[in-house]
Every structure is written in structure tokens, then in C-alpha cells.
Design an enzyme around this catalytic site. Sequence first.
Site, mmCIF file in Angstrom:
data_model
loop_
_atom_site.group_PDB
_atom_site.id
_atom_site.type_symbol
_atom_site.label_atom_id
_atom_site.label_comp_id
_atom_site.label_asym_id
_atom_site.label_seq_id
_atom_site.Cartn_x
_atom_site.Cartn_y
_atom_site.Cartn_z
ATOM 1 N N HIS A 1 45.014 -53.525 -83.920
ATOM 2 C CA HIS A 1 45.014 -54.507 -82.839
ATOM 3 C C HIS A 1 45.187 -55.924 -83.394
ATOM 4 C CE1 HIS A 1 42.828 -56.103 -78.975
ATOM 5 N NE2 HIS A 1 44.105 -56.396 -78.994
ATOM 6 N N HIS B 1 41.872 -48.667 -85.815
ATOM 7 C CA HIS B 1 42.438 -49.144 -84.548
ATOM 8 C C HIS B 1 42.200 -50.637 -84.354
ATOM 9 C CE1 HIS B 1 43.733 -45.290 -83.185
ATOM 10 N NE2 HIS B 1 42.523 -44.782 -83.065
ATOM 11 N N GLU C 1 38.105 -45.525 -86.376
ATOM 12 C CA GLU C 1 38.045 -46.456 -85.249
ATOM 13 C C GLU C 1 38.288 -47.890 -85.697
ATOM 14 O OE1 GLU C 1 38.284 -45.170 -82.488
ATOM 15 O OE2 GLU C 1 37.702 -43.148 -83.096
#
Length: 230
Positions: free
Chosen positions: A110, A106, A103
Site C-alpha cells: 500500500h 500488504h 499482512e
Amino acid sequence: MPFGFYPDRTMLMLIPAILVALWAQSKVSSTYRNYKSIRTMNGYTGEQVARMMLDEAGLYDVPVVETRGELSDHYDPTRRIVRLSRDVFYGTSISSAGIAAHEIGHAIQHKEHYKPLVLRTSIATGVNFASQMSMILFILGIFLSLPGLTTVGIIFFSATVIYQLVTLPVEFNASSRALKVLEGRGILLGNEVDGAKKVLGAAAMTYVAAALMSITQLLRLIALSNRNND
């Protein structure tokens, strides 16, 4: 005869994708539970792993919070929040470390404006609407014998296929980033890295299965439309 009121042979097209999806779900559940029971040598919780990785990436303002459910972990790019399920948040297992790191992968995507993630985020709202409307338009087109309407339904459903395909590089890249950090920083040691790789690999197969299902469903809709127009 109207669509939906007789045995539809095109349903057979979905069987391979359904079987793959069932296998992938079973695989991810069994792999997660297996490595959920193995505590890492360093004993970091998923929240600690996430926080270390975020701080190292300069993402001090991205919070890590607990969320409900099992395997409900995700990064919310609109609110810039990492949400970890209770077992991952507090867990000190190989599964917890691997999922938490994924996670954060991610979140780093970003920050770096990773193009597939940017694309997926930008189309998410539109795809959600198109997905909800696609079958309504398609079925109405079949019942009302309006080929144009079925075509619009197919086009709308194609957005779901595109979304699923864009998701694949996003997920695989996040896992790759996670494994490099877990090993490079010594968060996981020795065979623990292989365990995390298996957990994330099994999870990745669920996205492959979802993409396969959406592609197969699209082909089925096209076949139904062509048959109805004959």
C-alpha cells in the site's frame, strides 16, 4: 423447463473446482495448526513481528490490533490498520510470524502503491455490488426469457473473476516480501523459514482455488445461457 427445477448437468463443471477448494482449505488448516505448535527460537509474538516490520518500513502510524476469529488476519487499506487474530497476535509460533509478516507485506504494498493492490482496492466496492446482483439478474433473465438480462448478469459476474485474478499477484507478492524480511532480519532462523514458506504457500492455494471456482462458475453461466437461447 425453468432453470433450477431440474437436474442441471452443468453443475458437474464445478466439481473439479470444488474438490480443489476443499483440498486447499484442508491444506491451509492442517499446515497452520502444525506450525502453530512450533515456537520460534527468537520467541517474537506476531504483534512484535508486525510492529518491527512496520517501523522498519517507516509505517509508524499503522496500528496492529487484535481481531476475532481464527485465520481472520488482514490488512485494511481503507483504514490503514493491520488486524491479527488472537492466536497470531499473541502467538510465538512459526505460523504466527509468517501470517503477521504477510499482512505487513500488504501494508508495504500500500505504501509503495503496488499496482495490483491499488486496482483491487479501487474495484472492491463495485465488485461486491456486481457479485450480489449477478445471479439475481441472470436467474431473472432465464425465467423471463430475456437473453439481454442474462448477459448483463454474466458481465456482472465477470467482475468477480477479475477481482479473484487480481488478488493472486497481490497475495503472492505479499508472501514473497514477508519471507525475505523474516529471513533477512533473522526473525526466523534455519528451518523456521521453510515452515513459514509452507504456511504461506498453503494459504496462497486458497486464493488459487477461489480464482478457479469463479472462472468455472463463469463458464457454467455462459453454458446455461447458451443452452437457454437454443
